[in-house]
Design a protein around this motif. Structure first.
Motif, PDB file in Angstrom:
ATOM      1  N   VAL A  28       0.852  -1.205   0.000  1.00 56.63           N
ATOM      2  CA  VAL A  28       0.000   0.000   0.000  1.00 56.63           C
ATOM      3  C   VAL A  28       0.879   1.243   0.000  1.00 56.63           C
ATOM      4  O   VAL A  28       1.872   1.298   0.728  1.00 56.63           O
ATOM      5  N   GLY A  32       2.883   7.986   1.825  1.00 63.37           N
ATOM      6  CA  GLY A  32       4.172   7.846   1.153  1.00 63.37           C
ATOM      7  C   GLY A  32       5.357   8.399   1.932  1.00 63.37           C
ATOM      8  O   GLY A  32       6.497   8.353   1.470  1.00 63.37           O
ATOM      9  N   LEU A  35       7.134   5.073   3.163  1.00 66.23           N
ATOM     10  CA  LEU A  35       7.338   4.087   2.099  1.00 66.23           C
ATOM     11  C   LEU A  35       8.327   4.587   1.040  1.00 66.23           C
ATOM     12  O   LEU A  35       9.224   3.852   0.624  1.00 66.23           O
ATOM     13  N   THR A 108      -0.333   9.565   7.073  1.00 65.80           N
ATOM     14  CA  THR A 108      -1.634   9.172   7.621  1.00 65.80           C
ATOM     15  C   THR A 108      -1.483   8.490   8.984  1.00 65.80           C
ATOM     16  O   THR A 108      -0.473   7.837   9.261  1.00 65.80           O
ATOM     17  N   GLU A 121       4.639   8.338  17.556  1.00 60.29           N
ATOM     18  CA  GLU A 121       3.736   8.811  18.609  1.00 60.29           C
ATOM     19  C   GLU A 121       2.371   8.134  18.529  1.00 60.29           C
ATOM     20  O   GLU A 121       1.785   7.750  19.540  1.00 60.29           O
TER      21      GLU A 121
HETATM   22  C1  FAD Z   1      11.704  13.463   7.924  1.00 62.84           C
HETATM   23  C2  FAD Z   1      10.621  12.590   8.523  1.00 62.84           C
HETATM   24  C3  FAD Z   1      10.337  12.723   9.880  1.00 62.84           C
HETATM   25  C4  FAD Z   1       9.359  11.927  10.442  1.00 62.84           C
HETATM   26  N1  FAD Z   1       9.090  12.075  11.778  1.00 62.84           N
HETATM   27  C5  FAD Z   1       8.136  11.320  12.347  1.00 62.84           C
HETATM   28  C6  FAD Z   1       7.846  11.447  13.731  1.00 62.84           C
HETATM   29  O1  FAD Z   1       8.408  12.271  14.455  1.00 62.84           O
HETATM   30  N2  FAD Z   1       6.884  10.633  14.244  1.00 62.84           N
HETATM   31  C7  FAD Z   1       6.202   9.730  13.467  1.00 62.84           C
HETATM   32  O2  FAD Z   1       5.347   9.014  13.979  1.00 62.84           O
HETATM   33  N3  FAD Z   1       6.454   9.607  12.153  1.00 62.84           N
HETATM   34  C8  FAD Z   1       7.390  10.371  11.579  1.00 62.84           C
HETATM   35  N4  FAD Z   1       7.623  10.227  10.238  1.00 62.84           N
HETATM   36  C9  FAD Z   1       6.854   9.223   9.473  1.00 62.84           C
HETATM   37  C10 FAD Z   1       5.517   9.792   9.022  1.00 62.84           C
HETATM   38  O3  FAD Z   1       4.702  10.038  10.145  1.00 62.84           O
HETATM   39  C11 FAD Z   1       4.752   8.837   8.091  1.00 62.84           C
HETATM   40  O4  FAD Z   1       3.767   9.618   7.510  1.00 62.84           O
HETATM   41  C12 FAD Z   1       4.068   7.648   8.725  1.00 62.84           C
HETATM   42  O5  FAD Z   1       4.922   6.883   9.510  1.00 62.84           O
HETATM   43  C13 FAD Z   1       3.552   6.669   7.665  1.00 62.84           C
HETATM   44  O6  FAD Z   1       2.378   7.119   7.144  1.00 62.84           O
HETATM   45  P1  FAD Z   1       2.179   7.234   5.582  1.00 62.84           P
HETATM   46  O7  FAD Z   1       0.715   7.447   5.400  1.00 62.84           O
HETATM   47  O8  FAD Z   1       3.080   8.257   5.043  1.00 62.84           O
HETATM   48  O9  FAD Z   1       2.527   5.750   5.072  1.00 62.84           O
HETATM   49  P2  FAD Z   1       3.328   5.253   3.795  1.00 62.84           P
HETATM   50  O10 FAD Z   1       4.666   5.876   3.735  1.00 62.84           O
HETATM   51  O11 FAD Z   1       2.474   5.371   2.587  1.00 62.84           O
HETATM   52  O12 FAD Z   1       3.468   3.701   4.175  1.00 62.84           O
HETATM   53  C14 FAD Z   1       4.312   3.258   5.225  1.00 62.84           C
HETATM   54  C15 FAD Z   1       4.210   1.730   5.337  1.00 62.84           C
HETATM   55  O13 FAD Z   1       2.918   1.359   5.824  1.00 62.84           O
HETATM   56  C16 FAD Z   1       2.170   0.641   4.825  1.00 62.84           C
HETATM   57  N5  FAD Z   1       0.810   1.214   4.846  1.00 62.84           N
HETATM   58  C17 FAD Z   1       0.493   2.535   4.890  1.00 62.84           C
HETATM   59  N6  FAD Z   1      -0.831   2.675   5.003  1.00 62.84           N
HETATM   60  C18 FAD Z   1      -1.351   1.438   5.025  1.00 62.84           C
HETATM   61  C19 FAD Z   1      -2.681   0.936   5.142  1.00 62.84           C
HETATM   62  N7  FAD Z   1      -3.739   1.750   5.272  1.00 62.84           N
HETATM   63  N8  FAD Z   1      -2.865  -0.400   5.121  1.00 62.84           N
HETATM   64  C20 FAD Z   1      -1.799  -1.242   5.004  1.00 62.84           C
HETATM   65  N9  FAD Z   1      -0.523  -0.831   4.907  1.00 62.84           N
HETATM   66  C21 FAD Z   1      -0.308   0.497   4.903  1.00 62.84           C
HETATM   67  C22 FAD Z   1       2.912   0.866   3.523  1.00 62.84           C
HETATM   68  O14 FAD Z   1       2.754  -0.216   2.624  1.00 62.84           O
HETATM   69  C23 FAD Z   1       4.348   1.023   3.989  1.00 62.84           C
HETATM   70  O15 FAD Z   1       4.928  -0.229   4.220  1.00 62.84           O
HETATM   71  C24 FAD Z   1       8.608  11.001   9.635  1.00 62.84           C
HETATM   72  C25 FAD Z   1       8.890  10.894   8.266  1.00 62.84           C
HETATM   73  C26 FAD Z   1       9.885  11.674   7.713  1.00 62.84           C
HETATM   74  C27 FAD Z   1      10.154  11.545   6.243  1.00 62.84           C
END
Ligand code: FAD
Length: 279
Positions: A28, A32, A35, A108, A121
């Motif tokens: 998924v 992003g 991922l 998300t 968190e």
């Molecule tokens: C510079 C930086 C700093 C960050 N700091 C923090 C922080 O302080 N605290 C924190 O918590 N996070 C942090 N993050 C991570 C951020 O919060 C991400 O958004 C979060 O961890 C993943 O959410 P996403 O929707 O972007 O998932 P994606 O990047 O799209 O996916 C992440 C993983 O989860 C899977 N996935 C995603 N959604 C689903 C779903 N609905 N069902 C099944 N599988 C799924 C994907 O396949 C992938 O393996 C940081 C990221 C960056 C780049």
């Protein structure tokens, strides 16, 4: 580095998305924000990336008798805006600690739980609030309790082909209050340690307390031994008692144990005596 090559699908219905996810090597893409980095560093080499951003009906943020339901496309930023009720207020308190604004605009809540980073968190929040993770695949649905969800560093109970369709945060007991405290090295870093507290008092003593922590192990933890000790403690003493007792009940010593103790105390103060924690 560049990602290894993969196919990309952008389904426009849930059924299409689930069919695509049933393919071998499919993952998924939600926000992003984790991922894409893993693709670039080749920590993940999927055969197919299923971008669910065009699937309608996944961005709901709905409160009913069951609790607050957060669909797969609810962004961190949507939670920062707050809303009515204790759970929404806790989410709004925590959201600014999740990365920084551009990441919060795309990343998300369900993606954080699906990714399962040990310092995230939302994962500590999910444990403290006894979240339920609702999964959907081409072959069915199932629900996993938050306590059974986290299996290790970026390992969860999710199986191949499953979408985290929504997470439900149940209502808190009447009279509950909540608090959050975190230490991080820079404004945009992940937490070194973060603690979520939920407290219910009766006659100025702790009737129920939940403490969960991110950053202490390969997955978020409930500090159950400390919770048990704090039941019955007077409201004025509970934060300092948590500071004193926490280190003895952790598998880690040193800096992280000291941080966890201090943050447990602060999270409880925020829950019970917000005037003590000025900023
Ligand atoms: C510079 C930086 C700093 C960050 N700091 C923090 C922080 O302080 N605290 C924190 O918590 N996070 C942090 N993050 C991570 C951020 O919060 C991400 O958004 C979060 O961890 C993943 O959410 P996403 O929707 O972007 O998932 P994606 O990047 O799209 O996916 C992440 C993983 O989860 C899977 N996935 C995603 N959604 C689903 C779903 N609905 N069902 C099944 N599988 C799924 C994907 O396949 C992938 O393996 C940081 C990221 C960056 C780049």
């Amino acid at each position: 580095m560049k990602p290894a090559s993969f196919a990309y699908a952008a389904p426009t219905s849930l059924d299409e998305a689930l069919d695509a996810l049933a393919e071998d090597g499919a993952v998924v893409l939600a926000g992003g924000q984790s991922l894409v980095l893993e693709l670039v560093y080749r920590d993940q080499r999927p055969r197919l990336v299923v971008d669910v951003n065009r699937v309608p009906g996944l961005d709901h943020l709905r409160e009913d008798d069951d609790g607050l339901a957060l669909g797969a496309l609810v962004r961190h930023a949507a939670l920062e805006r707050g809303g009515d009720g204790l759970v929404r207020r806790l989410l709004a308190e925590v959201a600014p600690y999740v990365a920084h604004p551009p990441i919060r605009a795309r990343g998300t809540f369900c993606g954080s739980l699906a990714w399962g980073h040990p310092a995230a968190e939302w994962n500590a929040v999910a444990l403290a609030l006894d979240a339920r993770v609702h999964l959907r695949s081409a072959t069915g649905r199932r629900t996993v309790a938050g306590a059974d969800w986290f299996r290790g560093d970026r390992r969860t109970a999710r199986q191949d082909g499953e979408l985290v369709e929504e997470v439900v945060l149940p209502r808190l007991p009447s009279g509950a209050t909540t608090g959050f405290a975190e230490h991080r090295r820079t404004h945009a870093s992940f937490a070194e340690v973060a603690v979520v507290a939920v407290v219910v008092l009766e006659d100025e003593r702790v009737r129920e307390v939940r403490l969960s922590a991110a950053g202490l192990a390969d997955r978020p933890l409930r500090l159950t031994a400390v919770e048990d000790l704090l039941v019955g403690t007077g409201a004025a003493e509970v934060a300092d008692r948590a500071r004193a007792e926490t280190p003895a009940h952790l598998d880690r010593a040193g800096h992280h144990a000291a941080l966890a103790a201090e943050l447990a105390g602060r999270a409880l103060e925020r829950a019970l005596r917000p005037e003590v924690v000025a900023a």
